[in-house]
Design a protein around this motif. Structure first.
Motif, short mmCIF file in Angstrom:
data_model
loop_
_atom_site.label_atom_id
_atom_site.label_comp_id
_atom_site.label_asym_id
_atom_site.label_seq_id
_atom_site.Cartn_x
_atom_site.Cartn_y
_atom_site.Cartn_z
N ARG A 1 0.71 -1.29 0.06
CA ARG A 1 -0.02 -0.02 0.07
C ARG A 1 0.86 1.17 -0.14
NH1 ARG A 1 -5.47 -0.19 1.19
NH2 ARG A 1 -5.12 2.02 2.05
N ALA A 2 2.08 1.21 0.88
CA ALA A 2 2.94 2.37 0.83
C ALA A 2 3.66 2.53 -0.59
CB ALA A 2 3.59 2.31 2.03
N SER A 3 3.94 1.45 -1.36
CA SER A 3 4.56 1.64 -2.76
C SER A 3 3.71 2.10 -3.68
CB SER A 3 5.26 0.24 -2.98
OG SER A 3 4.10 -0.69 -3.11
N LEU A 4 2.45 1.67 -3.49
CA LEU A 4 1.68 2.23 -4.36
C LEU A 4 0.94 3.73 -4.15
CD1 LEU A 4 -0.57 -0.90 -5.00
CD2 LEU A 4 1.23 -0.03 -6.41
N GLY A 5 1.30 4.25 -3.03
CA GLY A 5 0.90 5.64 -2.52
C GLY A 5 -0.63 5.40 -2.01
N LEU A 6 -1.10 4.29 -1.70
CA LEU A 6 -2.57 4.10 -1.31
C LEU A 6 -2.73 4.49 0.25
CD1 LEU A 6 -3.76 0.82 -3.08
CD2 LEU A 6 -4.06 3.15 -3.62
N ASP A 7 -1.44 4.91 0.99
CA ASP A 7 -1.64 5.01 2.25
C ASP A 7 -1.91 6.53 2.45
OD1 ASP A 7 0.85 5.52 1.29
OD2 ASP A 7 2.03 5.17 3.07
N GLN A 8 -1.87 7.53 1.43
CA GLN A 8 -1.72 8.83 1.61
C GLN A 8 -3.55 9.20 1.42
OE1 GLN A 8 0.43 10.27 -1.83
NE2 GLN A 8 2.24 9.74 -0.71
N PRO A 9 -3.81 10.55 1.61
CA PRO A 9 -5.16 10.62 1.76
C PRO A 9 -5.63 11.04 0.20
CG PRO A 9 -3.77 12.54 2.95
CD PRO A 9 -2.90 11.44 2.49
N PHE A 10 -7.17 10.95 0.30
CA PHE A 10 -7.52 10.80 -0.95
C PHE A 10 -7.21 11.69 -1.79
CE2 PHE A 10 -11.34 11.83 -3.93
CZ PHE A 10 -11.54 10.61 -4.25
N TYR A 11 -7.26 13.14 -1.54
CA TYR A 11 -7.05 14.01 -2.62
C TYR A 11 -5.54 14.27 -2.89
CZ TYR A 11 -4.93 16.48 1.56
OH TYR A 11 -4.03 16.95 2.70
N VAL A 12 -4.77 13.56 -2.07
CA VAL A 12 -3.18 13.59 -2.53
C VAL A 12 -3.00 12.57 -3.55
CG1 VAL A 12 -0.73 13.08 -1.67
CG2 VAL A 12 -2.39 14.53 -0.19
N GLN A 13 -3.81 11.49 -3.47
CA GLN A 13 -3.75 10.10 -4.31
C GLN A 13 -4.46 10.72 -5.56
OE1 GLN A 13 -5.05 6.26 -3.10
NE2 GLN A 13 -5.30 6.92 -0.97
N TYR A 14 -5.56 11.37 -5.61
CA TYR A 14 -6.08 12.20 -6.81
C TYR A 14 -5.07 13.21 -7.64
CZ TYR A 14 -9.26 14.74 -9.72
OH TYR A 14 -9.70 15.40 -11.14
N PHE A 15 -4.31 14.08 -6.95
CA PHE A 15 -3.64 14.71 -7.66
C PHE A 15 -2.55 14.13 -8.28
CE2 PHE A 15 -4.71 18.35 -4.52
CZ PHE A 15 -5.63 18.91 -5.46
N HIS A 16 -1.93 12.98 -7.79
CA HIS A 16 -0.94 12.21 -8.31
C HIS A 16 -1.48 11.35 -9.44
CE1 HIS A 16 1.39 11.92 -4.13
NE2 HIS A 16 1.71 12.95 -4.92
N PHE A 17 -2.83 11.06 -9.48
CA PHE A 17 -3.23 10.57 -10.75
C PHE A 17 -3.52 11.32 -11.58
CE2 PHE A 17 -7.53 9.73 -12.81
CZ PHE A 17 -7.30 8.30 -13.26
N VAL A 18 -4.08 12.74 -11.43
CA VAL A 18 -4.02 13.83 -12.49
C VAL A 18 -2.58 13.75 -13.20
CG1 VAL A 18 -4.60 15.97 -13.11
CG2 VAL A 18 -6.14 14.68 -11.62
N GLY A 19 -1.52 13.72 -12.50
CA GLY A 19 -0.45 14.19 -12.88
C GLY A 19 0.17 12.97 -13.77
N ASP A 20 -0.27 11.93 -13.45
CA ASP A 20 0.16 10.63 -14.40
C ASP A 20 -0.75 10.75 -15.52
OD1 ASP A 20 1.71 9.77 -12.45
OD2 ASP A 20 -0.02 8.49 -11.29
N LEU A 21 -2.09 11.10 -15.55
CA LEU A 21 -2.61 11.44 -16.75
C LEU A 21 -2.13 12.18 -17.66
CD1 LEU A 21 -6.42 11.50 -15.66
CD2 LEU A 21 -5.28 9.47 -16.55
N LEU A 22 -1.52 13.46 -17.07
CA LEU A 22 -0.79 14.38 -17.99
C LEU A 22 0.14 13.69 -18.79
CD1 LEU A 22 -1.26 17.45 -15.95
CD2 LEU A 22 -2.55 17.04 -17.83
N ARG A 23 0.81 12.72 -18.15
CA ARG A 23 2.02 12.02 -18.86
C ARG A 23 1.40 10.58 -19.59
NH1 ARG A 23 3.94 13.00 -13.68
NH2 ARG A 23 3.66 10.69 -13.02
N GLY A 24 0.44 10.57 -19.63
CA GLY A 24 -0.19 9.34 -20.27
C GLY A 24 -0.25 8.05 -19.69
N ASP A 25 -0.15 8.11 -18.25
CA ASP A 25 0.24 7.23 -17.29
C ASP A 25 -1.21 6.83 -16.75
OD1 ASP A 25 1.12 4.86 -15.90
OD2 ASP A 25 2.42 6.17 -14.71
#
Length: 305
Positions: free
Chosen positions: A51-75
């Motif tokens: 969970r820590a390696s996947l970033g799932l231990d972080q708050p929801f909004y932090v995970q979402y910001f990381h998700f959007v950042g990955d989308l901008l890179r096509g990930d």
């Protein structure tokens, strides 16, 4: 036109942002992905480490910001089922979906044009009533039901076509007709209405009064000027066909994006699900934008404020 195009493109950004929120929320509605990746006898330390390696231990909004950042890179994440990034897998299936969608559009056009013209030129006759009723019926029938009926009739009872899969032109016929029927019904009704409006114009009545042949009046004068709304609805239907192909692909085991998406949902492969949904949504938005621009190009009288 440039100003309209700029603001139209800018409107896509909040739409894509809302879609990203929806897609990201799928991960939480599907349950804990760590439970899918680890065996049932995994220790709590292994669970916490993953969970820590996947970033799932972080708050929801932090995970979402990381998700959007990955989308901008096509990930869109890593598919645990295919053991590779999700986006290339989705892009690999897109050509088959496009092939089915555009084949269905071809079927819809060759059905809608003669039916729409015949219905308009034979207004209030038995033929008009028959075509109009058939259009309503074709629009009301679900794709999956119509596909099953086609399989029972033309692949099992009378084995004219393959029942599933791809690889030849025969494999494409039943899925294309199934998918194109609803669009043909909608396009027929639009063309009929546009033709009726055009046939009542003064220049058409003038051509008739001058003794111009009826076929020339219909094909040269009325039909050409009735094409603007017809072409517009054609491109709007293209986006619907791409999304509607997902169900048809499952019925006919067509190796496109729809079959991939259903398999990913059943296997809870959320990286594939997210990439598939986002890609379909982007295609629909892009086709709607193209239809708006084409409408303006085909009819210069239209002005966008």
């Amino acid at each position: 036109m440039k100003k309209y195009l700029f603001w139209r493109v800018m409107q896509i950004i909040p739409v894509l942002l809302l879609i990203s929120m929806f897609v990201f929320g799928l991960l939480y509605m599907a349950g804990d992905p760590v439970a899918l990746m680890l065996p049932e006898d995994a220790t709590q330390e292994q669970v916490d480490s993953l969970r820590a390696s996947l970033g799932l231990d972080q708050p929801f909004y932090v995970q979402y910001f990381h998700f959007v950042g990955d989308l901008l890179r096509g990930d869109f994440g890593y598919s645990y089922r295919y053991n590779q990034p999700a986006l290339p897998i989705v892009l690999e299936r897109l050509p088959a979906t496009f092939e089915l969608a555009f084949s269905a559009m071809f079927v819809a056009i060759i059905m809608a044009i003669p039916l729409g013209i015949a219905s308009a030129t034979k207004r209030n006759t038995f033929l008009d009533i028959f075509i109009s009723g058939g259009s309503v019926l074709g629009k009301a029938m679900p794709n999956f039901w119509l596909g099953i009926m086609f399989i029972l009739m033309f692949a099992i009872t009378y084995p004219f076509f393959p029942v599933s899969g791809s690889g030849s032109f025969a494999h494409l016929i039943l899925p294309a007709i199934t998918l194109g029927t609803a669009s043909a019904a909608e396009m027929t009704r639009v063309l009929r209405s546009s033709m009726l409006e055009t046939l009542n114009q003064d220049y058409v009545r003038t051509a008739v009064s001058k003794g111009v042949r009826n076929t020339k009046v219909v094909n040269l004068h009325a039909f050409r000027n009735a094409l603007v709304p017809f072409i517009t609805i054609t491109f709007l239907q293209t986006s619907s066909l791409v999304s509607g192909a997902l169900i048809t692909e499952v019925v006919f085991s067509w190796p496109g994006l729809g079959q991939l998406l259903i398999q990913a949902i059943n296997g809870r492969d959320m990286a594939i699900v997210q990439a598939s949904i986002f890609m379909v949504a982007f295609i629909v938005i892009a086709m709607n934008l193209f239809a708006d621009i084409l409408y303006r190009v085909l009819d210069p009288r239209i002005r966008y404020d």
